[in-house]
Design a protein around this motif. Structure first.
Motif, mmCIF file in Angstrom:
data_model
loop_
_atom_site.group_PDB
_atom_site.id
_atom_site.type_symbol
_atom_site.label_atom_id
_atom_site.label_comp_id
_atom_site.label_asym_id
_atom_site.label_seq_id
_atom_site.Cartn_x
_atom_site.Cartn_y
_atom_site.Cartn_z
ATOM 1 N N GLU A 1 15.899 -6.310 13.204
ATOM 2 C CA GLU A 1 16.230 -5.867 11.846
ATOM 3 C C GLU A 1 16.019 -4.346 11.808
ATOM 4 O OE1 GLU A 1 13.406 -6.972 8.757
ATOM 5 O OE2 GLU A 1 15.011 -7.037 7.274
ATOM 6 N N SER B 1 7.770 -8.572 6.284
ATOM 7 C CA SER B 1 8.306 -8.698 7.647
ATOM 8 C C SER B 1 7.882 -10.019 8.299
ATOM 9 C CB SER B 1 7.789 -7.538 8.489
ATOM 10 O OG SER B 1 6.390 -7.678 8.635
ATOM 11 N N GLU C 1 0.840 -1.220 0.000
ATOM 12 C CA GLU C 1 0.000 0.000 0.000
ATOM 13 C C GLU C 1 0.866 1.257 0.000
ATOM 14 O OE1 GLU C 1 0.273 -2.253 2.322
ATOM 15 O OE2 GLU C 1 0.611 -1.330 4.288
#
Ligand code: NAD
Length: 508
Positions: free
Chosen positions: A404, A249, A199
């Motif tokens: 991360e 993710s 998006e």
């Protein structure tokens, strides 16, 4: 291709002109061969991360529209699966030609919505284009097996069949490459497809779909539905969707893996990473430092194969100063500026998150050798910029190591021995990629045998395999058993030797 024309008109807008007020266009869905504006009452702003300008508005697709897209894909399947493979390949041949022709427009769209430099945007498209080229040879790839007389008078053969309706859910960081990892291979095999772009930067997917239709993809074979969690959950739950490709993710990836598997779907889920570069003191200093800079800070560190952690072994630690000097010279600015080395990160929230992780490193006792948090970029003061940042003396218990970061931050660690460095890397929960920098053949061999990562580089900082192999992943970086694009592999390895025979790439 109305939408392409519309996009083209934005794309010709220079950054200066684009600050003038304009009506942001609404990004269409693609359902049954038509680009249609969603009837949804909810839209999300797609924001240029260098300027905060609203580039377009992307819909949260309604349930009815989602169902219509799946129904179109289901209806298109019988005819498409029975279309000769040579015809399906020919669509891909035309598609790759159209992508090449529209490369500059696509690249400008990616830079505008995602922020990366134009050079990186071209790379984004090019790596996807290679998958389309790969799909042009699907006839050979889809061949089955035959064995005569397995029992008296009985022959056996196996064939590779399309599954039906498949779906792909994409991340923001490679708006062209990742959709192209997914639908070209699926549709050329005879499947039909539902694509859910990120998006945050949906434009490239829409342009690519227009080009695929222009190349001859029949109505309903490729459909696009925009949205966020609800659209993704609808994909996971839908009885007519047989397989899901996901890249993104871990939070989203593990959720999708569990939810879609509960409905009996096949899933490939490529997720987060913390890739390590192991530096031995016998490495070529110049080549290694350049590799670390490009792989750590390129694309503002927003690559799943970014080398975000360096483990210096022994005396190699003294190279940190040189690394800092070279990192300072990198130019941070809007990705469409010709001299940009790195652009902004994707959003204000991403910038806040990255800055919080840098601060956590400092609070935990790491040394901040280079701090890019307060950078101001002339002409783009509102952009989500972070300059190259280097943390030294990082240890495995620190949050900045465990998480991360996904930004232009290099985390540096120190090991006293080669074995200790390998053990640090293997204890990390992720295993997407890892690279060693050395001139020792024995060390290189040990590394490639002992490291638990999907992609391994020897003097190759970002060892992403070309599509005739497959993109893999290990430990928390991957869930599923079918890898993206080429043949199914557990590990790919790439090697570069600094010698007159220079480049040798091989896979085990
Ligand atoms: P993300 O997980 O936030 O979003 C990916 C997709 O999942 C989007 O389409 C989003 O709409 C959807 N999504 C997000 N949260 C969701 C939820 N709770 N429920 C359902 N759907 C949800 O990822 P991102 O920020 O767009 O991308 C960055 C991540 O992708 C990084 O972790 C990076 O390492 C990873 N990545 C991995 C690879 C790989 O091959 N391993 C490649 C590229 C990126």
């Amino acid at each position: 291709p109305q939408f392409l024309a519309l996009r083209s008109s934005w794309l010709s807008t220079s950054p200066e002109q684009s600050t003038q007020p304009q009506m942001p266009p609404r990004v269409p869905n693609l359902i049954g061969g038509s680009f249609v504006e969603s009837q949804s009452s909810s839209f999300i702003d797609v924001i240029n991360p260098a300027t905060q300008e609203v580039v377009s508005k992307v819909p949260l697709t309604t349930n009815e529209e989602f169902k219509a897209a799946v129904s179109a894909a289901k209806q298109a399947f019988p005819l498409w699966r029975n279309t000769p493979i040579t015809t399906r390949q020919r669509v891909m041949l035309k598609f790759q030609e159209l992508i090449r022709k529209n490369m500059d427009k696509l690249a400008m769209n990616i830079t505008t919505e995602q922020g990366k430099t134009l050079k990186d945007s071209h790379g984004d498209i090019f790596r996807g284009l290679e998958v389309v080229e790969h799909a042009c040879g699907m006839a050979t790839l889809q061949m089955g097996e035959y064995l005569p007389n397995v029992s008296n008078g009985v022959d056996t053969y196996s064939i590779r069949e399309p599954l039906g309706v498949c779906a792909g859910i994409c991340p923001f960081n490679f708006p062209a490459m990742i959709p192209l990892w997914m639908f070209p291979v699926a549709v050329t095999c005879g499947n039909t497809f539902i694509l859910k772009p990120s998006e945050k930067d949906p434009g490239a997917s829409v342009i690519l779909a227009e080009l695929a239709m222009e190349a001859g993809l029949p109505d309903g074979v490729l459909n696009i539905v925009h949205g966020t969690n609800d659209t993704v959950n609808a994909i996971c739950d839908d009885e007519d969707i047989r397989a899901v490709s996901f890249v993104g993710s871990n939070t989203a990836g593990m959720h999708i893996y569990a939810r879609a598997a509960a409905k009996g779907k096949r899933i490939q889920s490529n997720m987060g990473a913390k890739n390590h570069g192991l530096v031995l003191p016998d490495a070529n200093i110049d080549a290694t430092l350049n590799a670390l800079l490009a792989a750590g800070f390129g694309a503002a560190g927003q690559r799943c194969m970014a080398l975000s952690t360096v483990v210096f072994v022994g005396d190699a630690k003294s190279w940190e100063d040189k690394l800092v000097e070279r990192a300072k010279a990198l130019k941070v600015t809007c990705g469409s500026e010709p001299d940009a080395d790195l652009g902004p990160v994707i959003s204000k929230q991403a910038k806040e998150r990255i800055c919080r992780l840098i601060q956590s490193g400092v609070d935990d006792g790491a040394k901040l050798l280079l701090d890019g948090r307060d950078i101001v970029v002339p002409g783009y003061e509102k952009g989500n910029f972070i300059g190259p940042t280097i943390l030294s003396g990082v240890t495995p218990d620190m949050e900045c190591y465990k998480e991360e970061i996904f930004g232009p931050v290099l985390v540096c660690m120190q090991a006293n021995s080669f074995d200790e460095a390998i053990s640090i890397i293997n204890k990390n929960k992720y295993g997407n990629g890892a690279a060693i920098f050395t001139s020792s053949g024995a060390a290189a061999r040990k590394f490639q045998m002992d490291i638990e990562a999907g992609q391994i580089g020897i003097n190759v900082p970002i060892p992403v395999p070309l599509p005739f192999f497959s993109f893999t992943g290990n430990k928390a970086s991957f869930a599923g058993d079918l890898n993206f694009y080429g043949k199914i592999l557990v590990t790919t390895k790439q090697k570069k030797i600094h010698s007159p025979f220079s480049l040798l790439i091989y896979i085990l």
